[in-house]
Write a protein that holds these residues in place. Structure first.
Motif, PDB file in Angstrom:
ATOM      1  N   VAL A  31       4.154  -5.046   5.380  1.00 40.43           N
ATOM      2  CA  VAL A  31       3.230  -3.939   5.577  1.00 40.43           C
ATOM      3  C   VAL A  31       2.172  -4.364   6.580  1.00 40.43           C
ATOM      4  O   VAL A  31       1.421  -5.305   6.346  1.00 40.43           O
ATOM      5  CB  VAL A  31       2.572  -3.528   4.241  1.00 40.43           C
ATOM      6  CG1 VAL A  31       1.619  -2.364   4.478  1.00 40.43           C
ATOM      7  CG2 VAL A  31       3.642  -3.156   3.235  1.00 40.43           C
ATOM      8  N   ILE A  32       2.107  -3.655   7.712  1.00 36.05           N
ATOM      9  CA  ILE A  32       1.185  -4.029   8.777  1.00 36.05           C
ATOM     10  C   ILE A  32      -0.125  -3.266   8.654  1.00 36.05           C
ATOM     11  O   ILE A  32      -1.189  -3.789   8.941  1.00 36.05           O
ATOM     12  CB  ILE A  32       1.836  -3.769  10.156  1.00 36.05           C
ATOM     13  CG1 ILE A  32       3.106  -4.615  10.287  1.00 36.05           C
ATOM     14  CG2 ILE A  32       0.872  -4.063  11.293  1.00 36.05           C
ATOM     15  CD1 ILE A  32       3.897  -4.336  11.549  1.00 36.05           C
ATOM     16  N   VAL A  33      -0.071  -1.998   8.222  1.00 36.81           N
ATOM     17  CA  VAL A  33      -1.278  -1.173   8.158  1.00 36.81           C
ATOM     18  C   VAL A  33      -2.250  -1.734   7.130  1.00 36.81           C
ATOM     19  O   VAL A  33      -1.856  -2.378   6.159  1.00 36.81           O
ATOM     20  CB  VAL A  33      -0.929   0.281   7.802  1.00 36.81           C
ATOM     21  CG1 VAL A  33      -0.063   0.901   8.864  1.00 36.81           C
ATOM     22  CG2 VAL A  33      -0.270   0.367   6.437  1.00 36.81           C
ATOM     23  N   MET A  34      -3.522  -1.479   7.383  1.00 36.99           N
ATOM     24  CA  MET A  34      -4.559  -1.897   6.441  1.00 36.99           C
ATOM     25  C   MET A  34      -4.796  -0.784   5.432  1.00 36.99           C
ATOM     26  O   MET A  34      -4.948   0.384   5.796  1.00 36.99           O
ATOM     27  CB  MET A  34      -5.848  -2.202   7.195  1.00 36.99           C
ATOM     28  CG  MET A  34      -5.743  -3.374   8.155  1.00 36.99           C
ATOM     29  SD  MET A  34      -5.522  -4.944   7.295  1.00 36.99           S
ATOM     30  CE  MET A  34      -7.134  -5.107   6.520  1.00 36.99           C
ATOM     31  N   LEU A  35      -4.806  -1.148   4.160  1.00 37.95           N
ATOM     32  CA  LEU A  35      -5.124  -0.180   3.117  1.00 37.95           C
ATOM     33  C   LEU A  35      -6.627  -0.138   2.887  1.00 37.95           C
ATOM     34  O   LEU A  35      -7.323  -1.141   3.067  1.00 37.95           O
ATOM     35  CB  LEU A  35      -4.420  -0.557   1.808  1.00 37.95           C
ATOM     36  CG  LEU A  35      -2.884  -0.617   1.831  1.00 37.95           C
ATOM     37  CD1 LEU A  35      -2.360  -0.967   0.445  1.00 37.95           C
ATOM     38  CD2 LEU A  35      -2.277   0.692   2.312  1.00 37.95           C
ATOM     39  N   THR A  36      -7.103   1.034   2.495  1.00 39.10           N
ATOM     40  CA  THR A  36      -8.518   1.141   2.136  1.00 39.10           C
ATOM     41  C   THR A  36      -8.746   0.452   0.799  1.00 39.10           C
ATOM     42  O   THR A  36      -7.798   0.166   0.056  1.00 39.10           O
ATOM     43  CB  THR A  36      -8.939   2.611   2.024  1.00 39.10           C
ATOM     44  OG1 THR A  36      -8.230   3.213   0.909  1.00 39.10           O
ATOM     45  CG2 THR A  36      -8.604   3.379   3.304  1.00 39.10           C
ATOM     46  N   GLU A  37      -9.995   0.212   0.480  1.00 40.21           N
ATOM     47  CA  GLU A  37     -10.300  -0.429  -0.812  1.00 40.21           C
ATOM     48  C   GLU A  37      -9.792   0.409  -1.972  1.00 40.21           C
ATOM     49  O   GLU A  37      -9.294  -0.126  -2.968  1.00 40.21           O
ATOM     50  CB  GLU A  37     -11.815  -0.642  -0.929  1.00 40.21           C
ATOM     51  CG  GLU A  37     -12.348  -1.744  -0.032  1.00 40.21           C
ATOM     52  CD  GLU A  37     -13.795  -2.081  -0.339  1.00 40.21           C
ATOM     53  OE1 GLU A  37     -14.282  -1.700  -1.424  1.00 40.21           O
ATOM     54  OE2 GLU A  37     -14.439  -2.720   0.504  1.00 40.21           O
ATOM     55  N   ILE A  72      -5.841   1.330  -6.319  1.00 42.39           N
ATOM     56  CA  ILE A  72      -4.826   2.168  -6.973  1.00 42.39           C
ATOM     57  C   ILE A  72      -3.494   1.434  -7.049  1.00 42.39           C
ATOM     58  O   ILE A  72      -2.821   1.435  -8.088  1.00 42.39           O
ATOM     59  CB  ILE A  72      -4.690   3.517  -6.233  1.00 42.39           C
ATOM     60  CG1 ILE A  72      -5.945   4.364  -6.472  1.00 42.39           C
ATOM     61  CG2 ILE A  72      -3.437   4.263  -6.698  1.00 42.39           C
ATOM     62  CD1 ILE A  72      -5.996   5.640  -5.650  1.00 42.39           C
ATOM     63  N   LEU A  73      -3.084   0.787  -5.938  1.00 35.94           N
ATOM     64  CA  LEU A  73      -1.828   0.027  -5.946  1.00 35.94           C
ATOM     65  C   LEU A  73      -1.871  -1.086  -6.986  1.00 35.94           C
ATOM     66  O   LEU A  73      -0.918  -1.269  -7.759  1.00 35.94           O
ATOM     67  CB  LEU A  73      -1.575  -0.568  -4.560  1.00 35.94           C
ATOM     68  CG  LEU A  73      -0.334  -1.466  -4.446  1.00 35.94           C
ATOM     69  CD1 LEU A  73       0.938  -0.688  -4.738  1.00 35.94           C
ATOM     70  CD2 LEU A  73      -0.257  -2.121  -3.066  1.00 35.94           C
ATOM     71  N   ALA A 105      -6.979  14.683  -8.160  1.00 42.02           N
ATOM     72  CA  ALA A 105      -6.455  15.188  -6.884  1.00 42.02           C
ATOM     73  C   ALA A 105      -6.529  14.112  -5.802  1.00 42.02           C
ATOM     74  O   ALA A 105      -5.582  13.913  -5.035  1.00 42.02           O
ATOM     75  CB  ALA A 105      -7.234  16.430  -6.455  1.00 42.02           C
ATOM     76  N   THR A 106      -7.654  13.407  -5.767  1.00 37.82           N
ATOM     77  CA  THR A 106      -7.808  12.328  -4.777  1.00 37.82           C
ATOM     78  C   THR A 106      -6.804  11.219  -5.044  1.00 37.82           C
ATOM     79  O   THR A 106      -6.197  10.678  -4.117  1.00 37.82           O
ATOM     80  CB  THR A 106      -9.236  11.766  -4.817  1.00 37.82           C
ATOM     81  OG1 THR A 106     -10.158  12.815  -4.514  1.00 37.82           O
ATOM     82  CG2 THR A 106      -9.411  10.635  -3.818  1.00 37.82           C
ATOM     83  N   ILE A 107      -6.616  10.893  -6.309  1.00 35.95           N
ATOM     84  CA  ILE A 107      -5.649   9.843  -6.671  1.00 35.95           C
ATOM     85  C   ILE A 107      -4.244  10.250  -6.241  1.00 35.95           C
ATOM     86  O   ILE A 107      -3.494   9.441  -5.687  1.00 35.95           O
ATOM     87  CB  ILE A 107      -5.700   9.558  -8.186  1.00 35.95           C
ATOM     88  CG1 ILE A 107      -7.027   8.892  -8.558  1.00 35.95           C
ATOM     89  CG2 ILE A 107      -4.532   8.665  -8.604  1.00 35.95           C
ATOM     90  CD1 ILE A 107      -7.240   8.729 -10.037  1.00 35.95           C
ATOM     91  N   ARG A 108      -3.886  11.527  -6.451  1.00 35.36           N
ATOM     92  CA  ARG A 108      -2.552  11.989  -6.058  1.00 35.36           C
ATOM     93  C   ARG A 108      -2.364  11.873  -4.540  1.00 35.36           C
ATOM     94  O   ARG A 108      -1.290  11.500  -4.070  1.00 35.36           O
ATOM     95  CB  ARG A 108      -2.331  13.425  -6.528  1.00 35.36           C
ATOM     96  CG  ARG A 108      -2.047  13.549  -8.025  1.00 35.36           C
ATOM     97  CD  ARG A 108      -1.496  14.914  -8.389  1.00 35.36           C
ATOM     98  NE  ARG A 108      -2.489  15.972  -8.159  1.00 35.36           N
ATOM     99  CZ  ARG A 108      -3.396  16.355  -9.069  1.00 35.36           C
ATOM    100  NH1 ARG A 108      -3.436  15.754 -10.257  1.00 35.36           N
ATOM    101  NH2 ARG A 108      -4.251  17.313  -8.800  1.00 35.36           N
ATOM    102  N   ASN A 109      -3.413  12.216  -3.800  1.00 37.25           N
ATOM    103  CA  ASN A 109      -3.333  12.082  -2.345  1.00 37.25           C
ATOM    104  C   ASN A 109      -3.122  10.629  -1.926  1.00 37.25           C
ATOM    105  O   ASN A 109      -2.315  10.333  -1.030  1.00 37.25           O
ATOM    106  CB  ASN A 109      -4.608  12.638  -1.689  1.00 37.25           C
ATOM    107  CG  ASN A 109      -4.697  14.152  -1.775  1.00 37.25           C
ATOM    108  OD1 ASN A 109      -3.668  14.829  -1.907  1.00 37.25           O
ATOM    109  ND2 ASN A 109      -5.909  14.688  -1.716  1.00 37.25           N
ATOM    110  N   GLU A 110      -3.863   9.742  -2.551  1.00 33.77           N
ATOM    111  CA  GLU A 110      -3.742   8.318  -2.215  1.00 33.77           C
ATOM    112  C   GLU A 110      -2.373   7.773  -2.624  1.00 33.77           C
ATOM    113  O   GLU A 110      -1.778   6.945  -1.914  1.00 33.77           O
ATOM    114  CB  GLU A 110      -4.855   7.512  -2.893  1.00 33.77           C
ATOM    115  CG  GLU A 110      -6.277   7.873  -2.473  1.00 33.77           C
ATOM    116  CD  GLU A 110      -6.605   7.396  -1.066  1.00 33.77           C
ATOM    117  OE1 GLU A 110      -5.719   7.393  -0.189  1.00 33.77           O
ATOM    118  OE2 GLU A 110      -7.772   7.044  -0.847  1.00 33.77           O
ATOM    119  N   MET A 111      -1.862   8.260  -3.747  1.00 38.02           N
ATOM    120  CA  MET A 111      -0.525   7.833  -4.174  1.00 38.02           C
ATOM    121  C   MET A 111       0.540   8.312  -3.183  1.00 38.02           C
ATOM    122  O   MET A 111       1.515   7.602  -2.912  1.00 38.02           O
ATOM    123  CB  MET A 111      -0.222   8.361  -5.582  1.00 38.02           C
ATOM    124  CG  MET A 111      -1.060   7.700  -6.674  1.00 38.02           C
ATOM    125  SD  MET A 111      -0.927   8.555  -8.259  1.00 38.02           S
ATOM    126  CE  MET A 111       0.647   7.982  -8.850  1.00 38.02           C
TER     127      MET A 111
END
Length: 351
Positions: free
Chosen positions: A5-11, A16-17, A47-53
């Motif tokens: 995985v090259i992209v940086m994830l947000t905090e 969540i991961l 809703a925010t969690i679903r988007n991030e998932m």
């Protein structure tokens, strides 16, 4: 192994991961947004969690088992988690004391210490543990004996400089009699005692002209000798909790059970499985393992160092959803205790 995985994830995505993986380790079921909302240490709406998932799913870090389910970690997600998020847990005092107590027995061979280390690790984790002997170029053949047992049967005994003794019973070719056998043993001892184990077989074959003075066909006996040397070379690992490996077979797949059970009996297969483990702790996940039957398994391996006696390895084979922080921490502690116990043994033996 670097993460793909090259992209940086947000905090928040990292959090969540990490929570999905840790929760899936505990319950073994898909994790939904409602459950995550209750568990996250910061307030985030469903809703925010679903988007991030959904973002994590597009990146291949989590999967959805069906359209309305929560998420489960993918092998790529586990790889990212191990490479970027895992911090080894410190081993608590009770566990450390339990390990030291188990190693507190009197051992008469280094093999017993290795076997005990695999047993300790498997019992503490309910996974399968593998312990490899230290590899040292300093181990040499210290003694060679043949004990007649009647009817052309003999027991071949090899003693190594590290205290290891190998023995095996063989049937000799009928043309070799007792006097010839004694003469051959004397020649072989003169030629190979004191040599590193790896050089013994080649030296023996160089000695065939000498052996021809005592028997017309010495190769039959050299084959016997070579077989026990091969056995000495292959008896380099010890397994604890062999049957634990079968606890994680999906849907009771009989073919997979047979493959896994035979896999950990074979020296070459174990060597291929472990591969090049580097100098520290390494984690191989799913399809990174050489055998397709281990697609739902992970292997954590750690090297240990016993100074001039070489370096060995201890490993843990279990399901991909194992608690990595705990297992890596425990393996790190056990390898230190194993190295310490072996050093004590070798120091006593060297004296």
């Amino acid at each position: 192994m670097p993460s793909e995985v090259i992209v940086m994830l947000t905090e928040r995505q990292l959090l969540i991961l990490e929570t999905i993986i840790q929760d899936y380790t505990d319950v073994g079921r898909p994790i939904g947004s409602k459950a995550l909302e209750r568990q996250l240490p910061v307030h985030v709406s469903s809703a925010t969690i679903r988007n991030e998932m959904s973002v994590l799913e597009r990146l291949g870090l989590v999967n959805k088992e069906h359209s309305s389910s929560g998420r489960v970690p993918s092998l790529k997600g586990y790889r990212y988690y191990v490479d970027n998020l895992v911090k080894p847990d410190a081993t608590d005092k009770q566990t450390l004391e339990s390990i030291r107590t188990s190693f507190g027995s009197q051992f008469f061979k280094s093999d017993e210490i290795l076997a005990e280390s695999a047993q300790i690790l498997s019992e503490m984790t309910n996974y399968t543990a593998i312990a490899f002997k230290p590899e040292s170029s300093d181990v040499f053949l210290q003694g060679f004996r043949v004990m007649p047992m009647g009817k052309q049967r003999v027991m071949v005994i090899l003693a190594m400089s590290d205290g290891t003794v190998e023995s095996q019973i063989f049937n000799l070719p009928k043309h070799i009699n007792g006097e010839e056998l004694e003469a051959m043993v004397r020649v072989i001892n003169d030629q190979v005692v004191g040599l590193p184990i790896a050089q013994v077989v080649n030296k023996l074959h160089e000695s065939i002209p000498l052996l021809l003075h005592y028997v017309h066909q010495p190769r039959g006996f050299l084959d016997v000798f070579g077989k026990i040397l091969d056995k000495a070379a292959q008896d380099q690992f010890f397994i604890g909790g062999k049957l634990n490996l079968l606890n994680f077979v999906e849907n009771g797949d009989i073919d997979q059970i047979k493959t896994l059970y035979s896999l950990i009996d074979r020296y070459d297969d174990i060597n291929d499985l472990i591969g090049n483990s580097g100098e520290n702790i390494q984690v191989k996940i799913g399809n990174e393992l050489t055998n397709s039957s281990l697609a739902n398994y992970s292997l954590i391996s750690a090297t240990y160092d016993v100074d001039q006696h070489g370096k060995g390895l201890i490993a843990l084979l279990g399901p991909t959803n194992m608690p990595y922080s705990k297992m890596i921490g425990l393996l790190g502690t056990l390898r230190e205790e194993l190295a310490s116990r072996l050093l004590d043994y070798y120091n006593l033996y060297d004296e």
